[in-house]
Design an enzyme around this catalytic site. Structure first.
Site, PDB file in Angstrom:
ATOM      1  N   GLY A   1       0.838  -1.187   0.000  1.00 19.06           N
ATOM      2  CA  GLY A   1       0.000   0.000   0.000  1.00 19.06           C
ATOM      3  C   GLY A   1       0.870   1.232   0.000  1.00 19.06           C
TER       4      GLY A   1
ATOM      5  N   GLN B   1       3.136   9.884   1.565  1.00 21.10           N
ATOM      6  CA  GLN B   1       4.414   9.160   1.488  1.00 21.10           C
ATOM      7  C   GLN B   1       5.228   9.537   0.258  1.00 21.10           C
ATOM      8  OE1 GLN B   1       2.455   5.118   2.234  1.00 21.10           O
ATOM      9  NE2 GLN B   1       4.450   4.898   3.189  1.00 21.10           N
TER      10      GLN B   1
ATOM     11  N   CYS C   1       6.223  -0.371   7.173  1.00 21.33           N
ATOM     12  CA  CYS C   1       5.829   0.765   6.348  1.00 21.33           C
ATOM     13  C   CYS C   1       7.036   1.217   5.530  1.00 21.33           C
ATOM     14  CB  CYS C   1       5.354   1.896   7.256  1.00 21.33           C
ATOM     15  SG  CYS C   1       4.858   3.372   6.380  1.00 21.33           S
ATOM     16  N   LEU C   2       6.800   1.516   4.259  1.00 19.81           N
ATOM     17  CA  LEU C   2       7.909   1.968   3.402  1.00 19.81           C
ATOM     18  C   LEU C   2       8.538   3.259   3.933  1.00 19.81           C
ATOM     19  CD1 LEU C   2       6.372   1.307  -0.131  1.00 19.81           C
ATOM     20  CD2 LEU C   2       8.147  -0.034   1.011  1.00 19.81           C
TER      21      LEU C   2
ATOM     22  N   HIS D   1      -4.252   1.064   7.481  1.00 21.57           N
ATOM     23  CA  HIS D   1      -2.896   1.631   7.605  1.00 21.57           C
ATOM     24  C   HIS D   1      -2.744   2.836   6.661  1.00 21.57           C
ATOM     25  CE1 HIS D   1       1.677   1.017   7.850  1.00 21.57           C
ATOM     26  NE2 HIS D   1       1.531   1.846   6.826  1.00 21.57           N
ATOM     27  N   GLU D   2      -3.213   2.686   5.422  1.00 18.90           N
ATOM     28  CA  GLU D   2      -3.079   3.792   4.449  1.00 18.90           C
ATOM     29  C   GLU D   2      -3.969   4.970   4.835  1.00 18.90           C
ATOM     30  OE1 GLU D   2      -0.536   3.578   2.766  1.00 18.90           O
ATOM     31  OE2 GLU D   2      -0.306   1.420   3.003  1.00 18.90           O
TER      32      GLU D   2
ATOM     33  N   HIS E   1      -2.337   7.178   7.268  1.00 16.67           N
ATOM     34  CA  HIS E   1      -1.368   8.092   6.654  1.00 16.67           C
ATOM     35  C   HIS E   1      -2.034   9.401   6.223  1.00 16.67           C
ATOM     36  CE1 HIS E   1       2.475   6.019   6.304  1.00 16.67           C
ATOM     37  NE2 HIS E   1       1.905   4.931   5.840  1.00 16.67           N
TER      38      HIS E   1
HETATM   39 CO    CO Z   1       2.764   3.069   5.710  1.00 20.91          CO
END
Ligand code: CO
Length: 149
Positions: free
Chosen positions: A46, A51, A88-89, A130-131, A134
């Protein structure tokens, strides 16, 4: 199509609030396409617009079954609870266990600007939650109940 630079923990953009997309344009769809390319290139499941430095309520998810494009998404109902390890990236080299709803119902716009509603559960539901966090400047490390060493 382009691979975008992923913003990392410490970048204030990750803690900023996003704005609703008021009008879906070619630019919105280009953002989605670039976010999808970036998610796949980085082996993510995701990616949310902050991000990649964009403060709009846009996210993409693919945990392996479906590609989901989210514009102005909202969780309109949820049920159950599950705990699972997340990463998470934007937070490299860190994993943590997070409690989230097991099943969710999501309302979102698609890239044509049509409102759609769908239900999902388990890992896909978790990735969407999760997204969506963000989009409100929330990271999984804020919710971690146990940091994995
Ligand atoms: Co993330």
């Amino acid at each position: 199509m382009a691979i975008l630079q992923i913003r990392k923990l410490g970048d204030p953009v990750l803690r900023s609030r996003t704005k609703e997309v008021e009008k879906i344009t070619e630019k919105t769809n280009e953002l989605l396409d670039n976010m999808i390319d970036t998610m796949y290139a980085k082996d993510g499941v995701g990616l949310a617009a902050p991000q990649v430095g964009i403060l709009q309520r846009v996210a993409v998810v693919n945990v392996g079954e479906n590609l989901i494009e989210l514009i102005n998404p909202e969780i309109i109902s949820e049920s159950g609870k599950s705990i699972m390890e997340e990463g998470c990236l934007s937070v490299p080299n860190e994993l943590g266990e997070v409690i989230r709803a097991e099943k969710i119902k999501v309302k979102t716009l698609n890239r044509e600007g049509k409102e759609i509603t769908f239900e999902t559960e388990n890992f896909e539901a978790r990735a969407i939650q999760h997204e969506l966090d963000h989009l409100d400047g929330v990271l999984f490390i804020d919710k971690t109940v146990k940091i994995m060493e």
